[in-house]
Scaffold this motif. Sequence first.
Motif, mmCIF file in Angstrom:
data_model
loop_
_atom_site.group_PDB
_atom_site.id
_atom_site.type_symbol
_atom_site.label_atom_id
_atom_site.label_comp_id
_atom_site.label_asym_id
_atom_site.label_seq_id
_atom_site.Cartn_x
_atom_site.Cartn_y
_atom_site.Cartn_z
ATOM 1 N N UNK A 91 0.815 -1.224 0.000
ATOM 2 C CA UNK A 91 0.000 0.000 0.000
ATOM 3 C C UNK A 91 0.844 1.268 0.000
ATOM 4 N N UNK A 92 1.960 1.237 0.724
ATOM 5 C CA UNK A 92 2.846 2.397 0.767
ATOM 6 C C UNK A 92 3.665 2.498 -0.521
ATOM 7 N N UNK A 93 3.878 1.356 -1.182
ATOM 8 C CA UNK A 93 4.664 1.340 -2.411
ATOM 9 C C UNK A 93 6.157 1.376 -2.161
ATOM 10 N N UNK A 94 6.599 0.663 -1.123
ATOM 11 C CA UNK A 94 8.026 0.621 -0.804
ATOM 12 C C UNK A 94 8.725 -0.232 -1.858
ATOM 13 N N UNK A 95 9.664 0.381 -2.561
ATOM 14 C CA UNK A 95 10.352 -0.332 -3.644
ATOM 15 C C UNK A 95 11.328 -1.369 -3.113
ATOM 16 N N UNK A 96 12.082 -1.004 -2.084
ATOM 17 C CA UNK A 96 13.059 -1.932 -1.500
ATOM 18 C C UNK A 96 12.740 -2.050 -0.005
ATOM 19 N N UNK A 97 11.906 -3.019 0.375
ATOM 20 C CA UNK A 97 11.474 -3.114 1.781
ATOM 21 C C UNK A 97 12.613 -3.389 2.761
ATOM 22 N N UNK A 98 13.729 -3.930 2.284
ATOM 23 C CA UNK A 98 14.862 -4.204 3.178
ATOM 24 C C UNK A 98 15.540 -2.905 3.636
ATOM 25 N N UNK A 100 14.032 0.716 3.719
ATOM 26 C CA UNK A 100 13.044 1.771 3.482
ATOM 27 C C UNK A 100 13.619 3.162 3.781
ATOM 28 N N UNK A 101 13.093 4.155 3.092
ATOM 29 C CA UNK A 101 13.484 5.538 3.368
ATOM 30 C C UNK A 101 12.738 6.027 4.605
ATOM 31 N N UNK A 102 13.169 7.158 5.143
ATOM 32 C CA UNK A 102 12.499 7.729 6.320
ATOM 33 C C UNK A 102 11.045 8.068 5.984
ATOM 34 N N UNK A 103 10.819 8.553 4.778
ATOM 35 C CA UNK A 103 9.461 8.900 4.349
ATOM 36 C C UNK A 103 8.573 7.654 4.277
ATOM 37 N N UNK A 105 8.946 4.907 5.993
ATOM 38 C CA UNK A 105 8.708 4.435 7.358
ATOM 39 C C UNK A 105 7.579 5.239 8.004
ATOM 40 N N UNK A 106 7.579 6.546 7.806
ATOM 41 C CA UNK A 106 6.503 7.367 8.391
ATOM 42 C C UNK A 106 5.153 7.062 7.737
ATOM 43 N N UNK A 107 5.154 6.718 6.457
ATOM 44 C CA UNK A 107 3.900 6.332 5.800
ATOM 45 C C UNK A 107 3.372 5.012 6.353
ATOM 46 N N UNK A 108 4.291 4.097 6.733
ATOM 47 C CA UNK A 108 3.867 2.817 7.308
ATOM 48 C C UNK A 108 3.105 3.024 8.613
ATOM 49 N N UNK A 109 3.445 4.080 9.342
ATOM 50 C CA UNK A 109 2.735 4.357 10.595
ATOM 51 C C UNK A 109 1.245 4.538 10.338
ATOM 52 N N UNK A 110 0.897 5.296 9.287
ATOM 53 C CA UNK A 110 -0.506 5.531 8.974
ATOM 54 C C UNK A 110 -1.232 4.298 8.481
ATOM 55 N N UNK A 111 -0.522 3.460 7.732
ATOM 56 C CA UNK A 111 -1.148 2.272 7.142
ATOM 57 C C UNK A 111 -1.227 1.121 8.147
ATOM 58 N N UNK A 112 -0.137 0.860 8.855
ATOM 59 C CA UNK A 112 -0.082 -0.299 9.756
ATOM 60 C C UNK A 112 -0.357 0.051 11.220
ATOM 61 N N UNK A 113 -0.316 1.339 11.552
ATOM 62 C CA UNK A 113 -0.528 1.794 12.927
ATOM 63 C C UNK A 113 0.449 1.126 13.901
ATOM 64 N N UNK A 114 1.729 1.160 13.544
ATOM 65 C CA UNK A 114 2.776 0.612 14.407
ATOM 66 C C UNK A 114 3.629 1.752 14.940
ATOM 67 N N UNK A 146 11.766 4.429 14.571
ATOM 68 C CA UNK A 146 10.457 4.835 15.085
ATOM 69 C C UNK A 146 9.690 5.489 13.941
ATOM 70 N N UNK A 147 8.387 5.255 13.908
ATOM 71 C CA UNK A 147 7.592 5.638 12.742
ATOM 72 C C UNK A 147 7.130 7.091 12.756
ATOM 73 N N UNK A 148 7.338 7.798 13.850
ATOM 74 C CA UNK A 148 6.942 9.208 13.899
ATOM 75 C C UNK A 148 7.797 10.045 12.948
ATOM 76 N N UNK A 149 9.138 9.818 13.011
ATOM 77 C CA UNK A 149 10.055 10.583 12.161
ATOM 78 C C UNK A 149 10.804 9.709 11.164
ATOM 79 N N UNK A 150 10.795 8.396 11.378
ATOM 80 C CA UNK A 150 11.529 7.487 10.501
ATOM 81 C C UNK A 150 12.997 7.354 10.858
ATOM 82 N N UNK A 151 13.400 7.903 12.004
ATOM 83 C CA UNK A 151 14.816 7.855 12.382
ATOM 84 C C UNK A 151 15.148 6.575 13.150
#
Length: 194
Positions: A91-98, A100-103, A105-114, A146-151
């Motif tokens: 759903x986020x469209x992560x090209x290389x899941x191994x 991920x970019x910071x952006x 990761x932050x999108x995953x927070x909205x989709x997966x709620x982690x 952490x998914x808030x900032x992706x850091x």
Amino acid sequence: MKWKKTFPGIVLTCFLLIFLASCAWSPGHPDYTNESMDFGAVRSVAVLPFMNLSSDDQAGERVRDAFMGMLLATEAIYVLPPGEVERGISRVGIRIPQTPTMEEVTKLKGVLEVDAVITGVLREYGVVRSGSAEANLVSLSLQMLETQTGSTVWAASSTKGGISLTDRLLGSGGRPMNDVTIQVIDDLLDELFD
């Protein structure tokens, strides 16, 4: 006559040098923990597919599954099932899941709620040989973002197994791969919850 008195010392010195040279020395990898991060606030994580640098094509998934199971067994953090994680990646469209970019990761927070995402690199997984001795070796590096900032808030590495002095002397095959994998994961979980 003097050489007869020093001969045992020379033999002992040679033995110690051979022993030290035969021992596998690993400098270790420095671990990282963000001291300002409240790890108690991390209630759920998504474990992304591990990057697999080993020669075994399926090793990354096997080690990831074992890690997810052992992390879930701690009952400290809820681990999303792999199917949910794959859905989120799609759903986020992560090209290389191994990696991920910071952006992403932050999108995953909205989709997966982690609260966090864990990524990993399986550096070694297989048999190492030295002369007639062989043993299993696993080397794994993990990081938590952490998914808030992706850091990155935590990172650690562990290597277990390999050829011991006993394996060299007796020619044994070392510990089973499953045992070595569990040792590596236990070591990393101890680092995470330390």
